[in-house]
Motif scaffolding. Structure first.
Motif, PDB file in Angstrom:
ATOM      1  N   VAL A  92       1.082  -1.303  -0.032  1.00 49.79           N
ATOM      2  CA  VAL A  92       0.086  -0.130   0.129  1.00 49.79           C
ATOM      3  C   VAL A  92       0.967   1.071   0.123  1.00 49.79           C
ATOM      4  O   VAL A  92       1.878   1.406   0.545  1.00 49.79           O
ATOM      5  N   ASP A  93       0.892   2.278  -1.041  1.00 50.50           N
ATOM      6  CA  ASP A  93       1.670   2.952  -1.026  1.00 50.50           C
ATOM      7  C   ASP A  93       2.743   3.010  -1.540  1.00 50.50           C
ATOM      8  O   ASP A  93       2.894   4.486  -0.535  1.00 50.50           O
ATOM      9  N   ASP A  94       3.240   2.595  -1.273  1.00 56.74           N
ATOM     10  CA  ASP A  94       4.947   2.365  -1.805  1.00 56.74           C
ATOM     11  C   ASP A  94       6.185   2.485  -0.619  1.00 56.74           C
ATOM     12  O   ASP A  94       6.638   2.366   0.088  1.00 56.74           O
ATOM     13  N   LEU A  95       4.945   1.461   0.848  1.00 51.65           N
ATOM     14  CA  LEU A  95       5.245   2.145   1.462  1.00 51.65           C
ATOM     15  C   LEU A  95       6.603   0.370   1.733  1.00 51.65           C
ATOM     16  O   LEU A  95       6.461   0.022   1.012  1.00 51.65           O
ATOM     17  N   PRO A  96       7.561   0.570   2.651  1.00 52.02           N
ATOM     18  CA  PRO A  96       8.561  -0.603   2.438  1.00 52.02           C
ATOM     19  C   PRO A  96       8.299  -1.849   3.078  1.00 52.02           C
ATOM     20  O   PRO A  96       8.984  -2.589   2.941  1.00 52.02           O
ATOM     21  N   TRP A  97       7.388  -2.238   3.067  1.00 51.67           N
ATOM     22  CA  TRP A  97       6.536  -3.558   4.178  1.00 51.67           C
ATOM     23  C   TRP A  97       5.359  -3.999   2.885  1.00 51.67           C
ATOM     24  O   TRP A  97       4.893  -3.479   2.116  1.00 51.67           O
ATOM     25  N   TRP A  98       5.318  -5.255   2.807  1.00 54.12           N
ATOM     26  CA  TRP A  98       3.876  -6.109   1.960  1.00 54.12           C
ATOM     27  C   TRP A  98       3.617  -6.909   2.694  1.00 54.12           C
ATOM     28  O   TRP A  98       4.424  -7.173   4.026  1.00 54.12           O
ATOM     29  N   TRP A  99       2.615  -7.034   2.672  1.00 53.83           N
ATOM     30  CA  TRP A  99       1.384  -8.846   3.144  1.00 53.83           C
ATOM     31  C   TRP A  99       1.681  -9.900   2.520  1.00 53.83           C
ATOM     32  O   TRP A  99       1.405  -9.719   1.356  1.00 53.83           O
ATOM     33  N   ALA A 100       1.720 -10.862   2.922  1.00 56.81           N
ATOM     34  CA  ALA A 100       0.524 -11.758   1.704  1.00 56.81           C
ATOM     35  C   ALA A 100      -0.002 -12.543   2.110  1.00 56.81           C
ATOM     36  O   ALA A 100      -1.107 -12.547   3.587  1.00 56.81           O
ATOM     37  N   HIS A 101      -1.320 -12.137   1.097  1.00 52.65           N
ATOM     38  CA  HIS A 101      -2.346 -12.748   0.730  1.00 52.65           C
ATOM     39  C   HIS A 101      -2.828 -13.819   0.336  1.00 52.65           C
ATOM     40  O   HIS A 101      -2.402 -14.359  -0.513  1.00 52.65           O
ATOM     41  N   THR A 102      -3.504 -14.701   1.790  1.00 56.62           N
ATOM     42  CA  THR A 102      -3.246 -15.891   1.247  1.00 56.62           C
ATOM     43  C   THR A 102      -4.610 -16.907   0.916  1.00 56.62           C
ATOM     44  O   THR A 102      -4.890 -17.670   1.086  1.00 56.62           O
ATOM     45  N   SER A 103      -5.960 -16.288   0.858  1.00 52.34           N
ATOM     46  CA  SER A 103      -6.846 -16.429   1.250  1.00 52.34           C
ATOM     47  C   SER A 103      -7.292 -16.071  -0.265  1.00 52.34           C
ATOM     48  O   SER A 103      -7.453 -15.228  -1.047  1.00 52.34           O
ATOM     49  N   ASP A 104      -7.918 -17.800  -0.948  1.00 49.96           N
ATOM     50  CA  ASP A 104      -8.781 -17.210  -2.162  1.00 49.96           C
ATOM     51  C   ASP A 104     -10.269 -16.974  -2.133  1.00 49.96           C
ATOM     52  O   ASP A 104     -11.350 -16.988  -2.702  1.00 49.96           O
ATOM     53  N   ILE A 105     -10.118 -15.748  -1.375  1.00 52.73           N
ATOM     54  CA  ILE A 105     -11.586 -14.934  -0.839  1.00 52.73           C
ATOM     55  C   ILE A 105     -11.779 -14.308  -2.354  1.00 52.73           C
ATOM     56  O   ILE A 105     -13.466 -13.279  -2.577  1.00 52.73           O
ATOM     57  N   ASN A 106     -11.045 -13.930  -3.339  1.00 54.98           N
ATOM     58  CA  ASN A 106     -11.316 -12.529  -3.551  1.00 54.98           C
ATOM     59  C   ASN A 106     -11.558 -11.385  -3.582  1.00 54.98           C
ATOM     60  O   ASN A 106     -11.730 -10.663  -4.608  1.00 54.98           O
ATOM     61  N   THR A 107     -11.268 -10.858  -2.399  1.00 50.21           N
ATOM     62  CA  THR A 107     -11.473  -9.437  -1.854  1.00 50.21           C
ATOM     63  C   THR A 107     -10.440  -9.196  -1.240  1.00 50.21           C
ATOM     64  O   THR A 107     -10.066  -9.527  -0.255  1.00 50.21           O
ATOM     65  N   ILE A 108      -9.534  -7.964  -2.141  1.00 51.12           N
ATOM     66  CA  ILE A 108      -8.133  -7.066  -0.801  1.00 51.12           C
ATOM     67  C   ILE A 108      -9.442  -6.557   0.321  1.00 51.12           C
ATOM     68  O   ILE A 108     -10.231  -5.286  -0.917  1.00 51.12           O
ATOM     69  N   ASP A 109      -9.098  -6.153   0.993  1.00 50.73           N
ATOM     70  CA  ASP A 109     -10.093  -5.702   2.224  1.00 50.73           C
ATOM     71  C   ASP A 109      -9.007  -4.555   2.993  1.00 50.73           C
ATOM     72  O   ASP A 109      -8.435  -5.062   3.591  1.00 50.73           O
ATOM     73  N   LEU A 110      -9.310  -3.784   2.925  1.00 51.84           N
ATOM     74  CA  LEU A 110      -8.140  -2.191   3.772  1.00 51.84           C
ATOM     75  C   LEU A 110      -9.391  -1.308   4.250  1.00 51.84           C
ATOM     76  O   LEU A 110     -10.310  -0.872   3.839  1.00 51.84           O
ATOM     77  N   ALA A 111      -9.224  -1.215   5.316  1.00 54.87           N
ATOM     78  CA  ALA A 111     -10.080   0.090   5.938  1.00 54.87           C
ATOM     79  C   ALA A 111      -9.026   1.382   6.578  1.00 54.87           C
ATOM     80  O   ALA A 111      -7.485   0.808   7.105  1.00 54.87           O
ATOM     81  N   GLY A 112      -9.246   2.827   7.015  1.00 59.45           N
ATOM     82  CA  GLY A 112      -9.038   3.169   8.168  1.00 59.45           C
ATOM     83  C   GLY A 112      -7.583   3.797   6.645  1.00 59.45           C
ATOM     84  O   GLY A 112      -6.740   4.501   8.116  1.00 59.45           O
ATOM     85  N   LEU A 113      -7.309   4.041   5.847  1.00 53.66           N
ATOM     86  CA  LEU A 113      -6.807   4.642   4.878  1.00 53.66           C
ATOM     87  C   LEU A 113      -7.431   6.357   5.570  1.00 53.66           C
ATOM     88  O   LEU A 113      -8.128   6.552   4.709  1.00 53.66           O
TER      89      LEU A 113
END
Length: 153
Positions: A92-113
């Protein structure tokens, strides 16, 4: 067992007068119990965020993956699994960290931006965290100012 399958197929055909019902293999990914010869390359497709959710300060990005099963499986031995497995890396936003999304729910969910311009980069990767060639996608969007109060409810 053959008579049960035959009876179901006959019933389905009778309901649509002439059109054969679609086969499960036409609607789904490869059979997970059998190796796939000459697997086509995996492909990642992203939709823009859901506009209704965005107005509430929530980012829902739906994705579709073809020729790969999203699973929490890692390591060099897993690279050889067929049908192919992998997962997503999300930045997100070129931050220096990332996360691994390993669920096949077909939706990426973010809140609080915070309100304003943002981007989400999504990479389709193998079990060794190596990006498949050409399978990095970026979605840019704006969180509206009125969403700031809605996201903290």
């Amino acid at each position: 067992m053959a008579s049960i399958v035959s009876a179901v197929a006959t019933t389905a055909e009778g309901a649509d007068k002439g059109a054969a019902p679609p086969q499960a293999t036409e609607m789904r990914v490869a059979n997970p119990y059998a190796a796939v010869d000459q697997e086509p390359p995996p492909e990642l497709t992203l939709d823009p965020p859901d506009p209704k959710a965005l107005r509430q300060g929530v980012v829902w990005i739906q994705y579709q993956v073809q020729n790969l099963r999203i699973l929490p499986v890692f390591g060099k031995e897993a690279v050889a699994v067929s049908p192919r497995v992998g997962h997503l890396h999300i930045i997100v936003d070129d931050l220096p960290w990332w996360w691994a999304h390993t669920s096949d729910i077909n939706t990426i969910d973010l809140a609080g931006l915070p309100p304003g311009e943002h981007q989400v980069q999504v990479m389709l990767v193998n079990p060794n965290h190596e990006t498949f060639p050409g399978q990095t996608r970026t979605v840019k969007f704006t969180v509206p100012a009125e969403a700031a109060s809605a996201s903290h409810r």
